[in-house]
Write a protein that holds these residues in place. Structure first.
Motif, short mmCIF file in Angstrom:
data_model
loop_
_atom_site.label_atom_id
_atom_site.label_comp_id
_atom_site.label_asym_id
_atom_site.label_seq_id
_atom_site.Cartn_x
_atom_site.Cartn_y
_atom_site.Cartn_z
N SER A 1 0.79 -1.17 0.11
CA SER A 1 -0.08 -0.03 -0.12
C SER A 1 1.10 1.33 0.01
CB SER A 1 -0.85 -0.01 1.24
OG SER A 1 -1.54 1.26 1.64
N LEU A 2 0.34 2.42 -0.64
CA LEU A 2 1.32 3.57 -0.64
C LEU A 2 1.31 4.17 0.92
CD1 LEU A 2 -0.40 5.35 -3.61
CD2 LEU A 2 1.88 4.21 -3.56
N LYS A 3 0.38 3.44 1.68
CA LYS A 3 0.63 4.14 3.09
C LYS A 3 1.72 3.26 3.72
CE LYS A 3 -4.04 5.62 3.44
NZ LYS A 3 -5.41 4.94 3.61
N ASP A 4 2.23 2.07 3.07
CA ASP A 4 3.06 1.05 3.92
C ASP A 4 4.43 2.29 4.51
OD1 ASP A 4 1.56 -0.80 3.62
OD2 ASP A 4 2.93 -1.40 2.12
N SER B 1 4.51 -18.10 21.05
CA SER B 1 3.70 -17.01 20.49
C SER B 1 4.58 -15.98 19.61
CB SER B 1 2.77 -16.10 21.32
OG SER B 1 3.55 -15.26 21.99
N TYR B 2 5.92 -15.90 20.09
CA TYR B 2 6.63 -14.94 19.39
C TYR B 2 7.21 -15.39 18.20
CZ TYR B 2 10.70 -11.44 19.10
OH TYR B 2 11.43 -10.50 18.93
N TYR B 3 7.64 -16.59 17.95
CA TYR B 3 7.90 -17.17 16.73
C TYR B 3 6.86 -17.88 16.03
CZ TYR B 3 13.00 -16.07 18.14
OH TYR B 3 13.86 -15.28 18.25
N GLY B 4 5.80 -17.95 16.60
CA GLY B 4 4.60 -18.58 16.08
C GLY B 4 3.72 -17.99 15.30
N PRO B 5 2.48 -17.46 15.60
CA PRO B 5 1.62 -16.85 14.91
C PRO B 5 1.92 -15.59 14.46
CG PRO B 5 0.56 -17.45 17.11
CD PRO B 5 2.14 -17.75 17.03
N MET B 6 2.91 -14.80 15.04
CA MET B 6 3.31 -13.57 14.58
C MET B 6 4.22 -13.62 13.53
SD MET B 6 3.54 -11.32 18.27
CE MET B 6 3.34 -9.82 17.38
N LEU B 7 4.76 -14.56 13.45
CA LEU B 7 5.73 -14.72 12.11
C LEU B 7 5.29 -15.62 10.98
CD1 LEU B 7 9.26 -15.74 13.20
CD2 LEU B 7 8.73 -15.17 10.86
N VAL B 8 4.36 -14.70 10.42
CA VAL B 8 3.45 -15.43 9.27
C VAL B 8 3.85 -14.85 7.92
CG1 VAL B 8 1.67 -16.39 10.55
CG2 VAL B 8 1.63 -14.04 9.61
N SER B 9 3.59 -15.39 6.75
CA SER B 9 3.89 -14.88 5.52
C SER B 9 3.13 -13.82 5.19
CB SER B 9 3.70 -16.23 4.41
OG SER B 9 3.95 -15.47 3.43
N LEU B 10 3.74 -12.63 4.84
CA LEU B 10 2.98 -11.41 4.48
C LEU B 10 2.51 -11.42 3.09
CD1 LEU B 10 5.42 -8.77 6.00
CD2 LEU B 10 3.42 -9.68 7.02
N TYR B 11 2.97 -12.65 2.31
CA TYR B 11 2.88 -12.52 0.81
C TYR B 11 1.48 -13.31 0.61
CZ TYR B 11 7.32 -10.67 0.43
OH TYR B 11 8.43 -9.68 0.60
N LYS B 12 1.00 -12.93 -0.46
CA LYS B 12 -0.26 -13.72 -1.10
C LYS B 12 -1.52 -13.51 -0.26
CE LYS B 12 1.80 -15.85 -4.45
NZ LYS B 12 1.60 -15.55 -5.89
N GLN B 13 -1.42 -12.37 0.42
CA GLN B 13 -2.50 -11.97 1.31
C GLN B 13 -3.11 -10.67 0.93
OE1 GLN B 13 -0.64 -12.14 5.34
NE2 GLN B 13 -0.65 -14.13 5.32
N LYS B 14 -4.11 -10.78 0.63
CA LYS B 14 -4.80 -9.49 -0.23
C LYS B 14 -5.19 -8.44 0.84
CE LYS B 14 -4.92 -11.47 -4.17
NZ LYS B 14 -3.63 -11.15 -4.99
N ASP B 15 -5.34 -8.94 1.90
CA ASP B 15 -5.72 -7.70 3.00
C ASP B 15 -4.78 -6.67 3.41
OD1 ASP B 15 -8.24 -9.47 3.52
OD2 ASP B 15 -6.57 -10.78 3.80
N LYS B 16 -4.95 -5.50 3.53
CA LYS B 16 -3.85 -4.74 3.66
C LYS B 16 -3.79 -4.25 5.19
CE LYS B 16 -4.51 -2.62 -0.70
NZ LYS B 16 -5.40 -2.01 -1.61
N GLU B 17 -4.54 -4.31 6.03
CA GLU B 17 -4.56 -3.75 7.43
C GLU B 17 -4.04 -4.77 8.36
OE1 GLU B 17 -5.92 -0.33 5.77
OE2 GLU B 17 -5.13 -0.37 7.81
#
Ligand SMILES: Cc1cc2nc3c(=O)[nH]c(=O)nc-3n(C[C@H](O)[C@H](O)[C@H](O)COP(=O)(O)OP(=O)(O)OC[C@H]3O[C@@H](n4cnc5c(N)ncnc54)[C@H](O)[C@@H]3O)c2cc1C
Length: 597
Positions: free
Chosen positions: A222-225, A486-502
């Motif tokens: 996003s341009l706001k990134d 929790s630190y290395y688990g759910p928070m560390l997920v792929s940012l790719y191929k996800q359409k949602d911006k927020e």
């Protein structure tokens, strides 16, 4: 609106050719004549005075109309107009002398080249739009570094004429997309549909250009990134836990780099082969990045062809064709789009600190929290062997292997393995803390600490008044396990191929990622030994099946495949088979078909 080029030579195609040529080439001459004539002869004063007056009045007006500054030069004026003279450009100016070199050397995966002309008003208006997008990808402070190099070439500059002709530029601005290496020495004539360079047909505004890019990459920039800063933190290791979300880039980069080193240094040998295969199995099932899971699966499936297990064959292969490691290279373990040469979470304050070794730790921790109880011993031995055979740092691998050798009781739970790795890492931290203090080789902004710090996880400390010193800290190991998971688990997920911006969507995705992990489980906890065997067999069987499906696609019909997969699911993992999913998007697709009972 674009500036269209007429069919004749671009050199003469400016919308105001006469005016421009006059101003660029004749005006300085007239000026010098006008100023020198009076000194030659007073007779000319009558002539030169009106001419001088006309020049003084009309030239600035005409110049600004045509965007030409006789004093400063057209380019610099163009740069100054539109988005402020002080603002640096993010897009990189290229010309015929540096075009090939820059594009050959860039670590970016893609390049965009904007062909423009400095006289073109549409280009001038477009520049701020292009810059908005370039801000995301270019420069030391890029928000998403290493993915796209955004460049521009001024076709009205004579030295670029041939370069622009090679790309058949018909209008300004014209944008092209492709791998940087394809631009270097490349060309585009608009006819070859298979060309790896493509015009960008819809990039007229920053929004539309970014949308076009997102469509190509399956990304959601996003341009706001905004850049994720490490610098603002008081203590980098005592950071906001949210920082770890960015580590997905580093884990991907570390994985790609590790694999590249393995190939480059020809480390795949008959005696190391099995270790690599096991580590890749671990990655297929538990790598936090979806594209690394997929890439590893692709390589695994072709591994036998690329590196035959038969030593004689391998040796023969090696001597006959020393490029077999080169074949492996074409399999990008995490895909082609992985940024290279940049580190986000692991970026040091100096070029030679942190980076790969930090990324490798994060990869190991993120794998450790994802394995299931029954896989923990296998994951432990695989990790030890992987570091032993494939981590090029001699001292590191020796120390690490020594720590591995000290383990006498097999692990039977994820918790055991996670906490062992955490302790081992802290042991390294403790040792390096002293070494780095003496040798001053550490990163001053990232001093070694016992981890997690009190700031990061206060509940991990039974006594908050204690020093943060490994030997004396009274850890609440349950809390430590909870925190690391929790630190290395759910928070560390792929940012790719996800359409949602927020950001919030990232959390949702983290949950779905977790679901994926749980359905990915390789084994039922029916005893560690059985589990290890089942895990290996299952993957082998599925990989084998997948491979045969690829090779014999025409011989299998869907009902047969459903039956085979159902058999695997029931026999090996004791899970129900849900045949709803379409077969064979990829290996992950197959994992997904085995649903928990
Ligand atoms: C397997 C391995 C063995 C190594 N052995 C040596 C060695 O013997 N000698 C040597 O000079 N270098 C060794 N290194 C390199 C060294 O450990 C660091 O990676 C390097 O100095 C960079 O340090 P860093 O500040 O980026 O943090 P790193 O130590 O690389 O840690 C990366 C991140 O992990 C987190 N972290 C820190 N400690 C822990 C922990 N205990 N548990 C979980 N997460 C933690 C922090 O967020 C930190 O920023 C080794 C690296 C690896 C991967």
């Amino acid at each position: 609106m674009d500036c269209l080029l007429p069919n004749f030579n671009r050199k003469h195609s400016a919308p105001f050719p006469a005016g421009q040529l006059f101003l660029r080439h004749r005006a300085p001459i007239i000026f010098s004549i006008a100023f020198s004539l009076p000194s030659m002869s007073p007779v000319f004063n009558l002539l030169t005075a009106p001419l001088l007056l006309w020049s003084l009045i009309s030239l600035p007006l005409l110049s600004s109309a045509l965007l030409i500054d006789p004093a400063a030069g057209s380019r610099s004026l163009l740069r100054a107009i539109g988005d402020g003279a002080d603002q640096p450009d993010f897009a990189v100016d290229l010309n015929a002398t540096n075009f090939d070199e820059v594009l050959r050397d860039t670590p970016a995966t893609y390049a965009i080249v904007e062909f423009f002309a400095h006289w073109c008003p549409a280009c001038r208006n477009y520049k701020p739009q292009y810059e908005k997008v370039a801000r995301l990808f270019n420069g030391a402070d890029a928000v998403h570094p290493g993915i796209i190099l955004m460049t521009r070439v001024d076709c009205a500059n004579k030295i670029n004429t041939k370069l622009c002709d090679k790309f058949s530029v018909t209008h300004y601005p014209a944008l092209y997309w492709g791998a940087p290496s394809k631009f270097a020495g490349g060309e585009w004539n608009g006819k070859n549909e298979k060309s790896e360079i493509r015009p960008i047909d819809d990039g007229r505004t920053a929004d539309r250009l970014l949308k076009w890019i997102n469509t190509q990459l399956g990304s959601s920039y996003s341009l706001k990134d905004e850049k994720f800063e490490n610098d603002h933190l008081l203590h980098p290791n005592a950071s906001d836990p949210g920082q770890i979300a960015r580590a997905i880039y580093d884990v991907e980069e570390a994985t790609s780099y590790a694999f590249e080193l393995i190939v480059e240094h020809k480390m795949i040998k008959p005696e190391t082969r099995a270790t690599l295969i096991k580590f890749m199995q671990l990655m297929v099932a538990h790598h936090p990045s979806r594209r690394c899971r997929r890439g590893s699966a692709d390589i695994l499936v072709h591994f036998d062809d690329l590196y035959p297990s038969n030593k004689w064959l391998a040796d023969k292969h090696e001597s006959e064709n020393s490029t077999e490691h080169g074949h492996l290279r074409k399999f990008d373990v995490c895909g082609k789009e992985v940024p290279r040469g940049y580190w986000m979470f692991c970026r040091g304050s100096k070029n030679d600190t942190r980076g790969f070794s930090c990324g490798l730790w994060v990869l190991l921790h993120s794998l450790s929290v994802r394995v299931e109880d029954g896989e923990s011993q296998m994951a432990f031995t695989t990790t030890c062997d992987f570091i032993h055979h494939f981590f090029i740092c001699e001292e590191c691998r020796e120390h690490f292997y020594d720590m591995c050798s000290r383990v006498t009781t097999p692990f039977s739970s994820t918790r055991d393995f996670v906490l062992w790795l955490w302790t081992a890492h802290n042991e390294v931290n403790t040792r390096l803390k002293e070494t780095e203090a003496d040798s001053k080789t550490g990163d001053p902004k990232f001093p070694k600490t016992i981890w997690p710090t009190k700031q990061l996880c206060p509940t991990c400390y039974n006594n908050l008044n204690q020093d943060e010193d490994n030997s004396s800290v009274d850890w609440d190991r349950d809390e430590v396990f909870k925190f690391i998971t929790s630190y290395y688990g759910p928070m560390l997920v792929s940012l790719y191929k996800q359409k949602d911006k927020e950001q919030i969507q990232m959390k949702v995705n983290a949950v779905s990622e977790e679901t994926l992990q749980s359905t990915n489980a390789l084994v039922v906890p029916a005893g560690a030994a059985l589990a290890i065997a089942v895990a290996s067999c299952l993957f082998g069987a599925l990989a084998c099946f997948w491979r045969s499906r690829q090779k014999n696609r025409k011989y299998f019909h869907k009902p047969q495949l459903l039956k085979i997969i159902g058999g695997f699911c029931n026999d090996f993992v004791g899970k129900n088979f849900s045949g709803q999913e379409e077969i064979g998007a990829d290996v992950n697709g197959i994992w997904l078909m085995c649903k928990r009972k």
